[in-house]
Design a protein around this motif. Sequence first.
Motif, mmCIF file in Angstrom:
data_model
loop_
_atom_site.group_PDB
_atom_site.id
_atom_site.type_symbol
_atom_site.label_atom_id
_atom_site.label_comp_id
_atom_site.label_asym_id
_atom_site.label_seq_id
_atom_site.Cartn_x
_atom_site.Cartn_y
_atom_site.Cartn_z
ATOM 1 N N ARG A 106 2.536 1.838 -3.407
ATOM 2 C CA ARG A 106 1.585 2.323 -4.411
ATOM 3 C C ARG A 106 1.173 3.761 -4.139
ATOM 4 O O ARG A 106 0.970 4.538 -5.075
ATOM 5 C CB ARG A 106 0.373 1.392 -4.446
ATOM 6 N N ASP A 107 1.093 4.118 -2.874
ATOM 7 C CA ASP A 107 0.771 5.511 -2.535
ATOM 8 C C ASP A 107 1.893 6.450 -2.962
ATOM 9 O O ASP A 107 1.641 7.639 -3.247
ATOM 10 C CB ASP A 107 0.531 5.650 -1.028
ATOM 11 N N LYS B 194 4.826 4.045 -6.869
ATOM 12 C CA LYS B 194 5.743 2.993 -7.323
ATOM 13 C C LYS B 194 4.994 1.731 -7.743
ATOM 14 O O LYS B 194 5.447 0.614 -7.524
ATOM 15 C CB LYS B 194 6.751 2.668 -6.211
ATOM 16 N N GLU B 195 3.841 1.927 -8.352
ATOM 17 C CA GLU B 195 3.015 0.806 -8.805
ATOM 18 C C GLU B 195 3.769 -0.089 -9.779
ATOM 19 O O GLU B 195 3.720 -1.319 -9.686
ATOM 20 C CB GLU B 195 1.757 1.352 -9.491
ATOM 21 N N ASN C 113 4.658 -4.077 -9.373
ATOM 22 C CA ASN C 113 4.211 -5.052 -10.371
ATOM 23 C C ASN C 113 5.391 -5.800 -10.983
ATOM 24 O O ASN C 113 5.306 -7.002 -11.256
ATOM 25 C CB ASN C 113 3.402 -4.357 -11.469
ATOM 26 N N THR D 256 0.832 -1.213 0.000
ATOM 27 C CA THR D 256 0.000 0.000 0.000
ATOM 28 C C THR D 256 0.865 1.262 0.000
ATOM 29 O O THR D 256 0.606 2.216 -0.749
ATOM 30 C CB THR D 256 -0.933 0.005 1.223
#
Length: 218
Positions: free
Chosen positions: A150-151, A154-155, A159, A147
């Motif tokens: 991604r915040d 750094k999605e 992945n 979480t």
Amino acid sequence: MLKFSAALLPIVLAFSCSASLAQAESWQDLTRQGEASLISERMSEAYKYFKNAMTEAEKQKVAATDPTFRTLMLEDIPNLIERLSLEKSNERAEDLAKTKLAFAERLYGDKAPLTLDALQDLQALYSLQKRNLEMTQVLMRYAGTVTALRDEGKENEVNDMLQYRNDRLKRKLKESFERISKRFVPVNKAALPSKEESVKPQPPVETPQATAKPDPKH
């Protein structure tokens, strides 16, 4: 001048040997030696080499994108952790997983993709050992790390790390399937009789007829 050069020769040779030894202990060389030990089923040696490789890599502050370093952290060490656990070397397996996690945290931070991968190693180890409480605690931290990454936008890195592990799992499954397949000897169909030959009637076996003995009275 000649005597002076001769006097310096042992010093030069000693310095060269020391430099060679230092070069031989680079994290890249330690990684290669650990990989060779892992292939040869020498788990204790691989364990020492990989731990020392992480120590040397930390001194050089290796970039997480280095190909050899990625292989060490994402392939070699997870493989060794799993092998040690399957061989009931649980203490060494846990120590190696925790060493990798601490190393990733010190070098890249507790919210880094490599730290996320190290958490997955520890979670998988606790799952194999059926240590449900510790596994749940690691899973909770893992979810929080995902979480946070991604915040921070750094999605793609998350992945990429997950895809790398999925690809590794697929390769391991493929290798396992190939090893199992090699255990079975293929049947040579050409050596088997055809359907017509198997039902072809066989000629009757002739039994010798008994000949009557002449009567001695005649």
